[in-house]
Design an enzyme around this catalytic site. Structure first.
Site, mmCIF file in Angstrom:
data_model
loop_
_atom_site.group_PDB
_atom_site.id
_atom_site.type_symbol
_atom_site.label_atom_id
_atom_site.label_comp_id
_atom_site.label_asym_id
_atom_site.label_seq_id
_atom_site.Cartn_x
_atom_site.Cartn_y
_atom_site.Cartn_z
ATOM 1 N N ASP A 59 16.133 29.491 -21.036
ATOM 2 C CA ASP A 59 15.985 30.462 -22.314
ATOM 3 C C ASP A 59 17.291 30.506 -22.633
ATOM 4 O O ASP A 59 18.362 30.835 -21.995
ATOM 5 C CB ASP A 59 15.850 32.023 -21.824
ATOM 6 C CG ASP A 59 15.763 32.994 -23.015
ATOM 7 O OD1 ASP A 59 15.388 34.081 -22.811
ATOM 8 O OD2 ASP A 59 16.432 32.506 -24.022
ATOM 9 N N VAL B 276 12.891 30.529 -31.088
ATOM 10 C CA VAL B 276 13.974 30.662 -30.704
ATOM 11 C C VAL B 276 14.926 31.540 -31.530
ATOM 12 O O VAL B 276 15.709 32.213 -31.164
ATOM 13 C CB VAL B 276 14.727 29.230 -30.454
ATOM 14 C CG1 VAL B 276 15.078 28.378 -31.610
ATOM 15 C CG2 VAL B 276 15.894 29.329 -29.517
ATOM 16 N N ASP B 277 14.696 31.293 -32.899
ATOM 17 C CA ASP B 277 15.239 32.188 -33.856
ATOM 18 C C ASP B 277 15.394 33.819 -33.494
ATOM 19 O O ASP B 277 16.202 34.189 -33.411
ATOM 20 C CB ASP B 277 14.695 31.907 -35.280
ATOM 21 C CG ASP B 277 15.646 32.401 -36.319
ATOM 22 O OD1 ASP B 277 15.110 32.252 -37.524
ATOM 23 O OD2 ASP B 277 16.723 32.692 -36.140
ATOM 24 N N SER C 155 12.925 21.907 -34.432
ATOM 25 C CA SER C 155 11.754 21.701 -35.287
ATOM 26 C C SER C 155 10.311 21.195 -34.610
ATOM 27 O O SER C 155 9.334 21.102 -34.997
ATOM 28 C CB SER C 155 11.968 20.490 -36.045
ATOM 29 O OG SER C 155 12.652 20.829 -37.385
ATOM 30 N N VAL D 197 7.307 25.850 -34.400
ATOM 31 C CA VAL D 197 6.494 26.259 -35.561
ATOM 32 C C VAL D 197 6.641 25.165 -36.634
ATOM 33 O O VAL D 197 5.587 24.785 -37.235
ATOM 34 C CB VAL D 197 7.201 27.428 -36.315
ATOM 35 C CG1 VAL D 197 6.791 27.802 -37.594
ATOM 36 C CG2 VAL D 197 7.025 28.748 -35.319
HETATM 37 N N1 APR Z 1 15.304 29.407 -25.554
HETATM 38 C C1 APR Z 1 15.100 27.965 -25.649
HETATM 39 N N2 APR Z 1 14.190 27.228 -26.166
HETATM 40 C C2 APR Z 1 13.198 28.124 -26.984
HETATM 41 C C3 APR Z 1 13.403 29.564 -26.849
HETATM 42 C C4 APR Z 1 14.295 30.091 -26.162
HETATM 43 N N3 APR Z 1 14.446 31.413 -25.927
HETATM 44 N N4 APR Z 1 12.228 29.988 -27.840
HETATM 45 C C5 APR Z 1 11.475 29.104 -28.169
HETATM 46 N N5 APR Z 1 12.179 28.085 -27.676
HETATM 47 C C6 APR Z 1 11.836 26.382 -28.150
HETATM 48 C C7 APR Z 1 10.334 26.252 -28.436
HETATM 49 O O1 APR Z 1 9.460 26.213 -27.533
HETATM 50 C C8 APR Z 1 10.518 24.899 -29.265
HETATM 51 O O2 APR Z 1 10.552 23.735 -28.243
HETATM 52 O O3 APR Z 1 12.406 26.171 -29.253
HETATM 53 C C9 APR Z 1 11.890 24.940 -29.861
HETATM 54 C C10 APR Z 1 12.002 25.185 -31.362
HETATM 55 O O4 APR Z 1 10.787 25.974 -31.643
HETATM 56 P P1 APR Z 1 10.876 27.126 -32.812
HETATM 57 O O5 APR Z 1 11.696 28.342 -32.164
HETATM 58 O O6 APR Z 1 9.420 27.580 -33.348
HETATM 59 O O7 APR Z 1 11.606 26.458 -33.946
HETATM 60 P P2 APR Z 1 11.103 25.455 -35.167
HETATM 61 O O8 APR Z 1 10.123 24.467 -34.639
HETATM 62 O O9 APR Z 1 12.464 24.654 -35.430
HETATM 63 O O10 APR Z 1 10.769 26.267 -36.392
HETATM 64 C C11 APR Z 1 11.547 27.072 -36.864
HETATM 65 O O11 APR Z 1 10.305 28.943 -36.653
HETATM 66 O O12 APR Z 1 11.060 31.017 -35.618
HETATM 67 C C12 APR Z 1 11.117 30.268 -36.950
HETATM 68 O O13 APR Z 1 12.791 31.217 -38.201
HETATM 69 C C13 APR Z 1 12.446 30.156 -37.548
HETATM 70 O O14 APR Z 1 11.263 29.545 -39.736
HETATM 71 C C14 APR Z 1 12.093 29.191 -38.519
HETATM 72 C C15 APR Z 1 10.919 28.114 -37.658
#
Ligand code: APR
Length: 170
Positions: free
Chosen positions: A8, A31-32, A115, A118
């Site tokens: 994490d 992750v956001d 990326s 989501v």
């Molecule tokens: N630590 C590390 N990696 C993580 C965590 C964490 N706590 N939570 C999620 N991830 C991973 C996911 O499994 C994925 O591999 O981060 C990667 C990116 O996934 P997302 O968080 O969905 O980000 P992204 O695909 O770039 O989409 C961004 O999603 O949350 C919204 O506000 C954000 O609109 C933006 C979009």
């Protein structure tokens, strides 16, 4: 040195963790959401004053309640099939994050798989872009961590870095 770790990202005690944000920089899921929850409300207050971030760009903030000193927020491309400049924009996320990190004399930095959640970017193609930029910038940092959120992603990154033979294609 480039490390591939399943963790994490909010728990990592590094100079900077990178956030896969959206253009508002006002938080979200994935992750956001995890980074905003762990950093506390001061992060959102700070981000409100930044005026957003374009896809492919990056912005740096303090880490507030996180173990990391800084958060580098970058906005990855939404996957639209690969013919809309997604690869260039994703590469720009990593390069802009490295540029801001070097400006702030950051020596340890952890990236999520930008990326690939989501935003739907295929993991293998994204890892190839990510690891290429990490190799290009490796000498400027003590440690670069590819922070994977699943064992499957660890394997994708190990293969991308040539640290694991590709699975036999049957
Ligand atoms: N630590 C590390 N990696 C993580 C965590 C964490 N706590 N939570 C999620 N991830 C991973 C996911 O499994 C994925 O591999 O981060 C990667 C990116 O996934 P997302 O968080 O969905 O980000 P992204 O695909 O770039 O989409 C961004 O999603 O949350 C919204 O506000 C954000 O609109 C933006 C979009």
């Amino acid at each position: 040195m480039i490390q591939i770790r399943e963790a994490d990202i909010t728990t990592l005690s590094v100079d900077a963790i990178v956030n896969a944000a959206n253009e508002t920089l006002l938080g979200g899921g994935g992750v956001d959401g995890a980074i905003h929850r762990a950093a506390g409300p001061e992060l959102l207050d700070h981000c409100r004053g930044l005026g957003g971030c374009r896809t492919g760009s990056a912005r740096i903030t303090p880490g507030f309640a996180l173990p990391a000193r800084f958060v580098i927020h970058t906005v990855g491309p939404v996957w639209k099939g690969g013919q809309s400049g997604e690869a260039e924009r994703l590469r720009s996320c990593y390069l802009e994050s490295f540029r801001l990190a070097e400006e702030s004399r950051i020596k340890s930095i952890a990236f999520p798989a930008i990326s690939t959640g989501v935003y739907g970017y295929p993991s293998i193609e994204a890892a190839s872009i990510a690891t290429q930029t990490m190799l290009e910038n490796e000498s400027d940092f003590d440690v670069i961590i590819a922070c994977c959120f699943s064992a499957a992603d660890v394997t994708v990154y190990e293969t991308a870095l040539g640290r694991k033979p590709p699975a036999p294609s049957n």
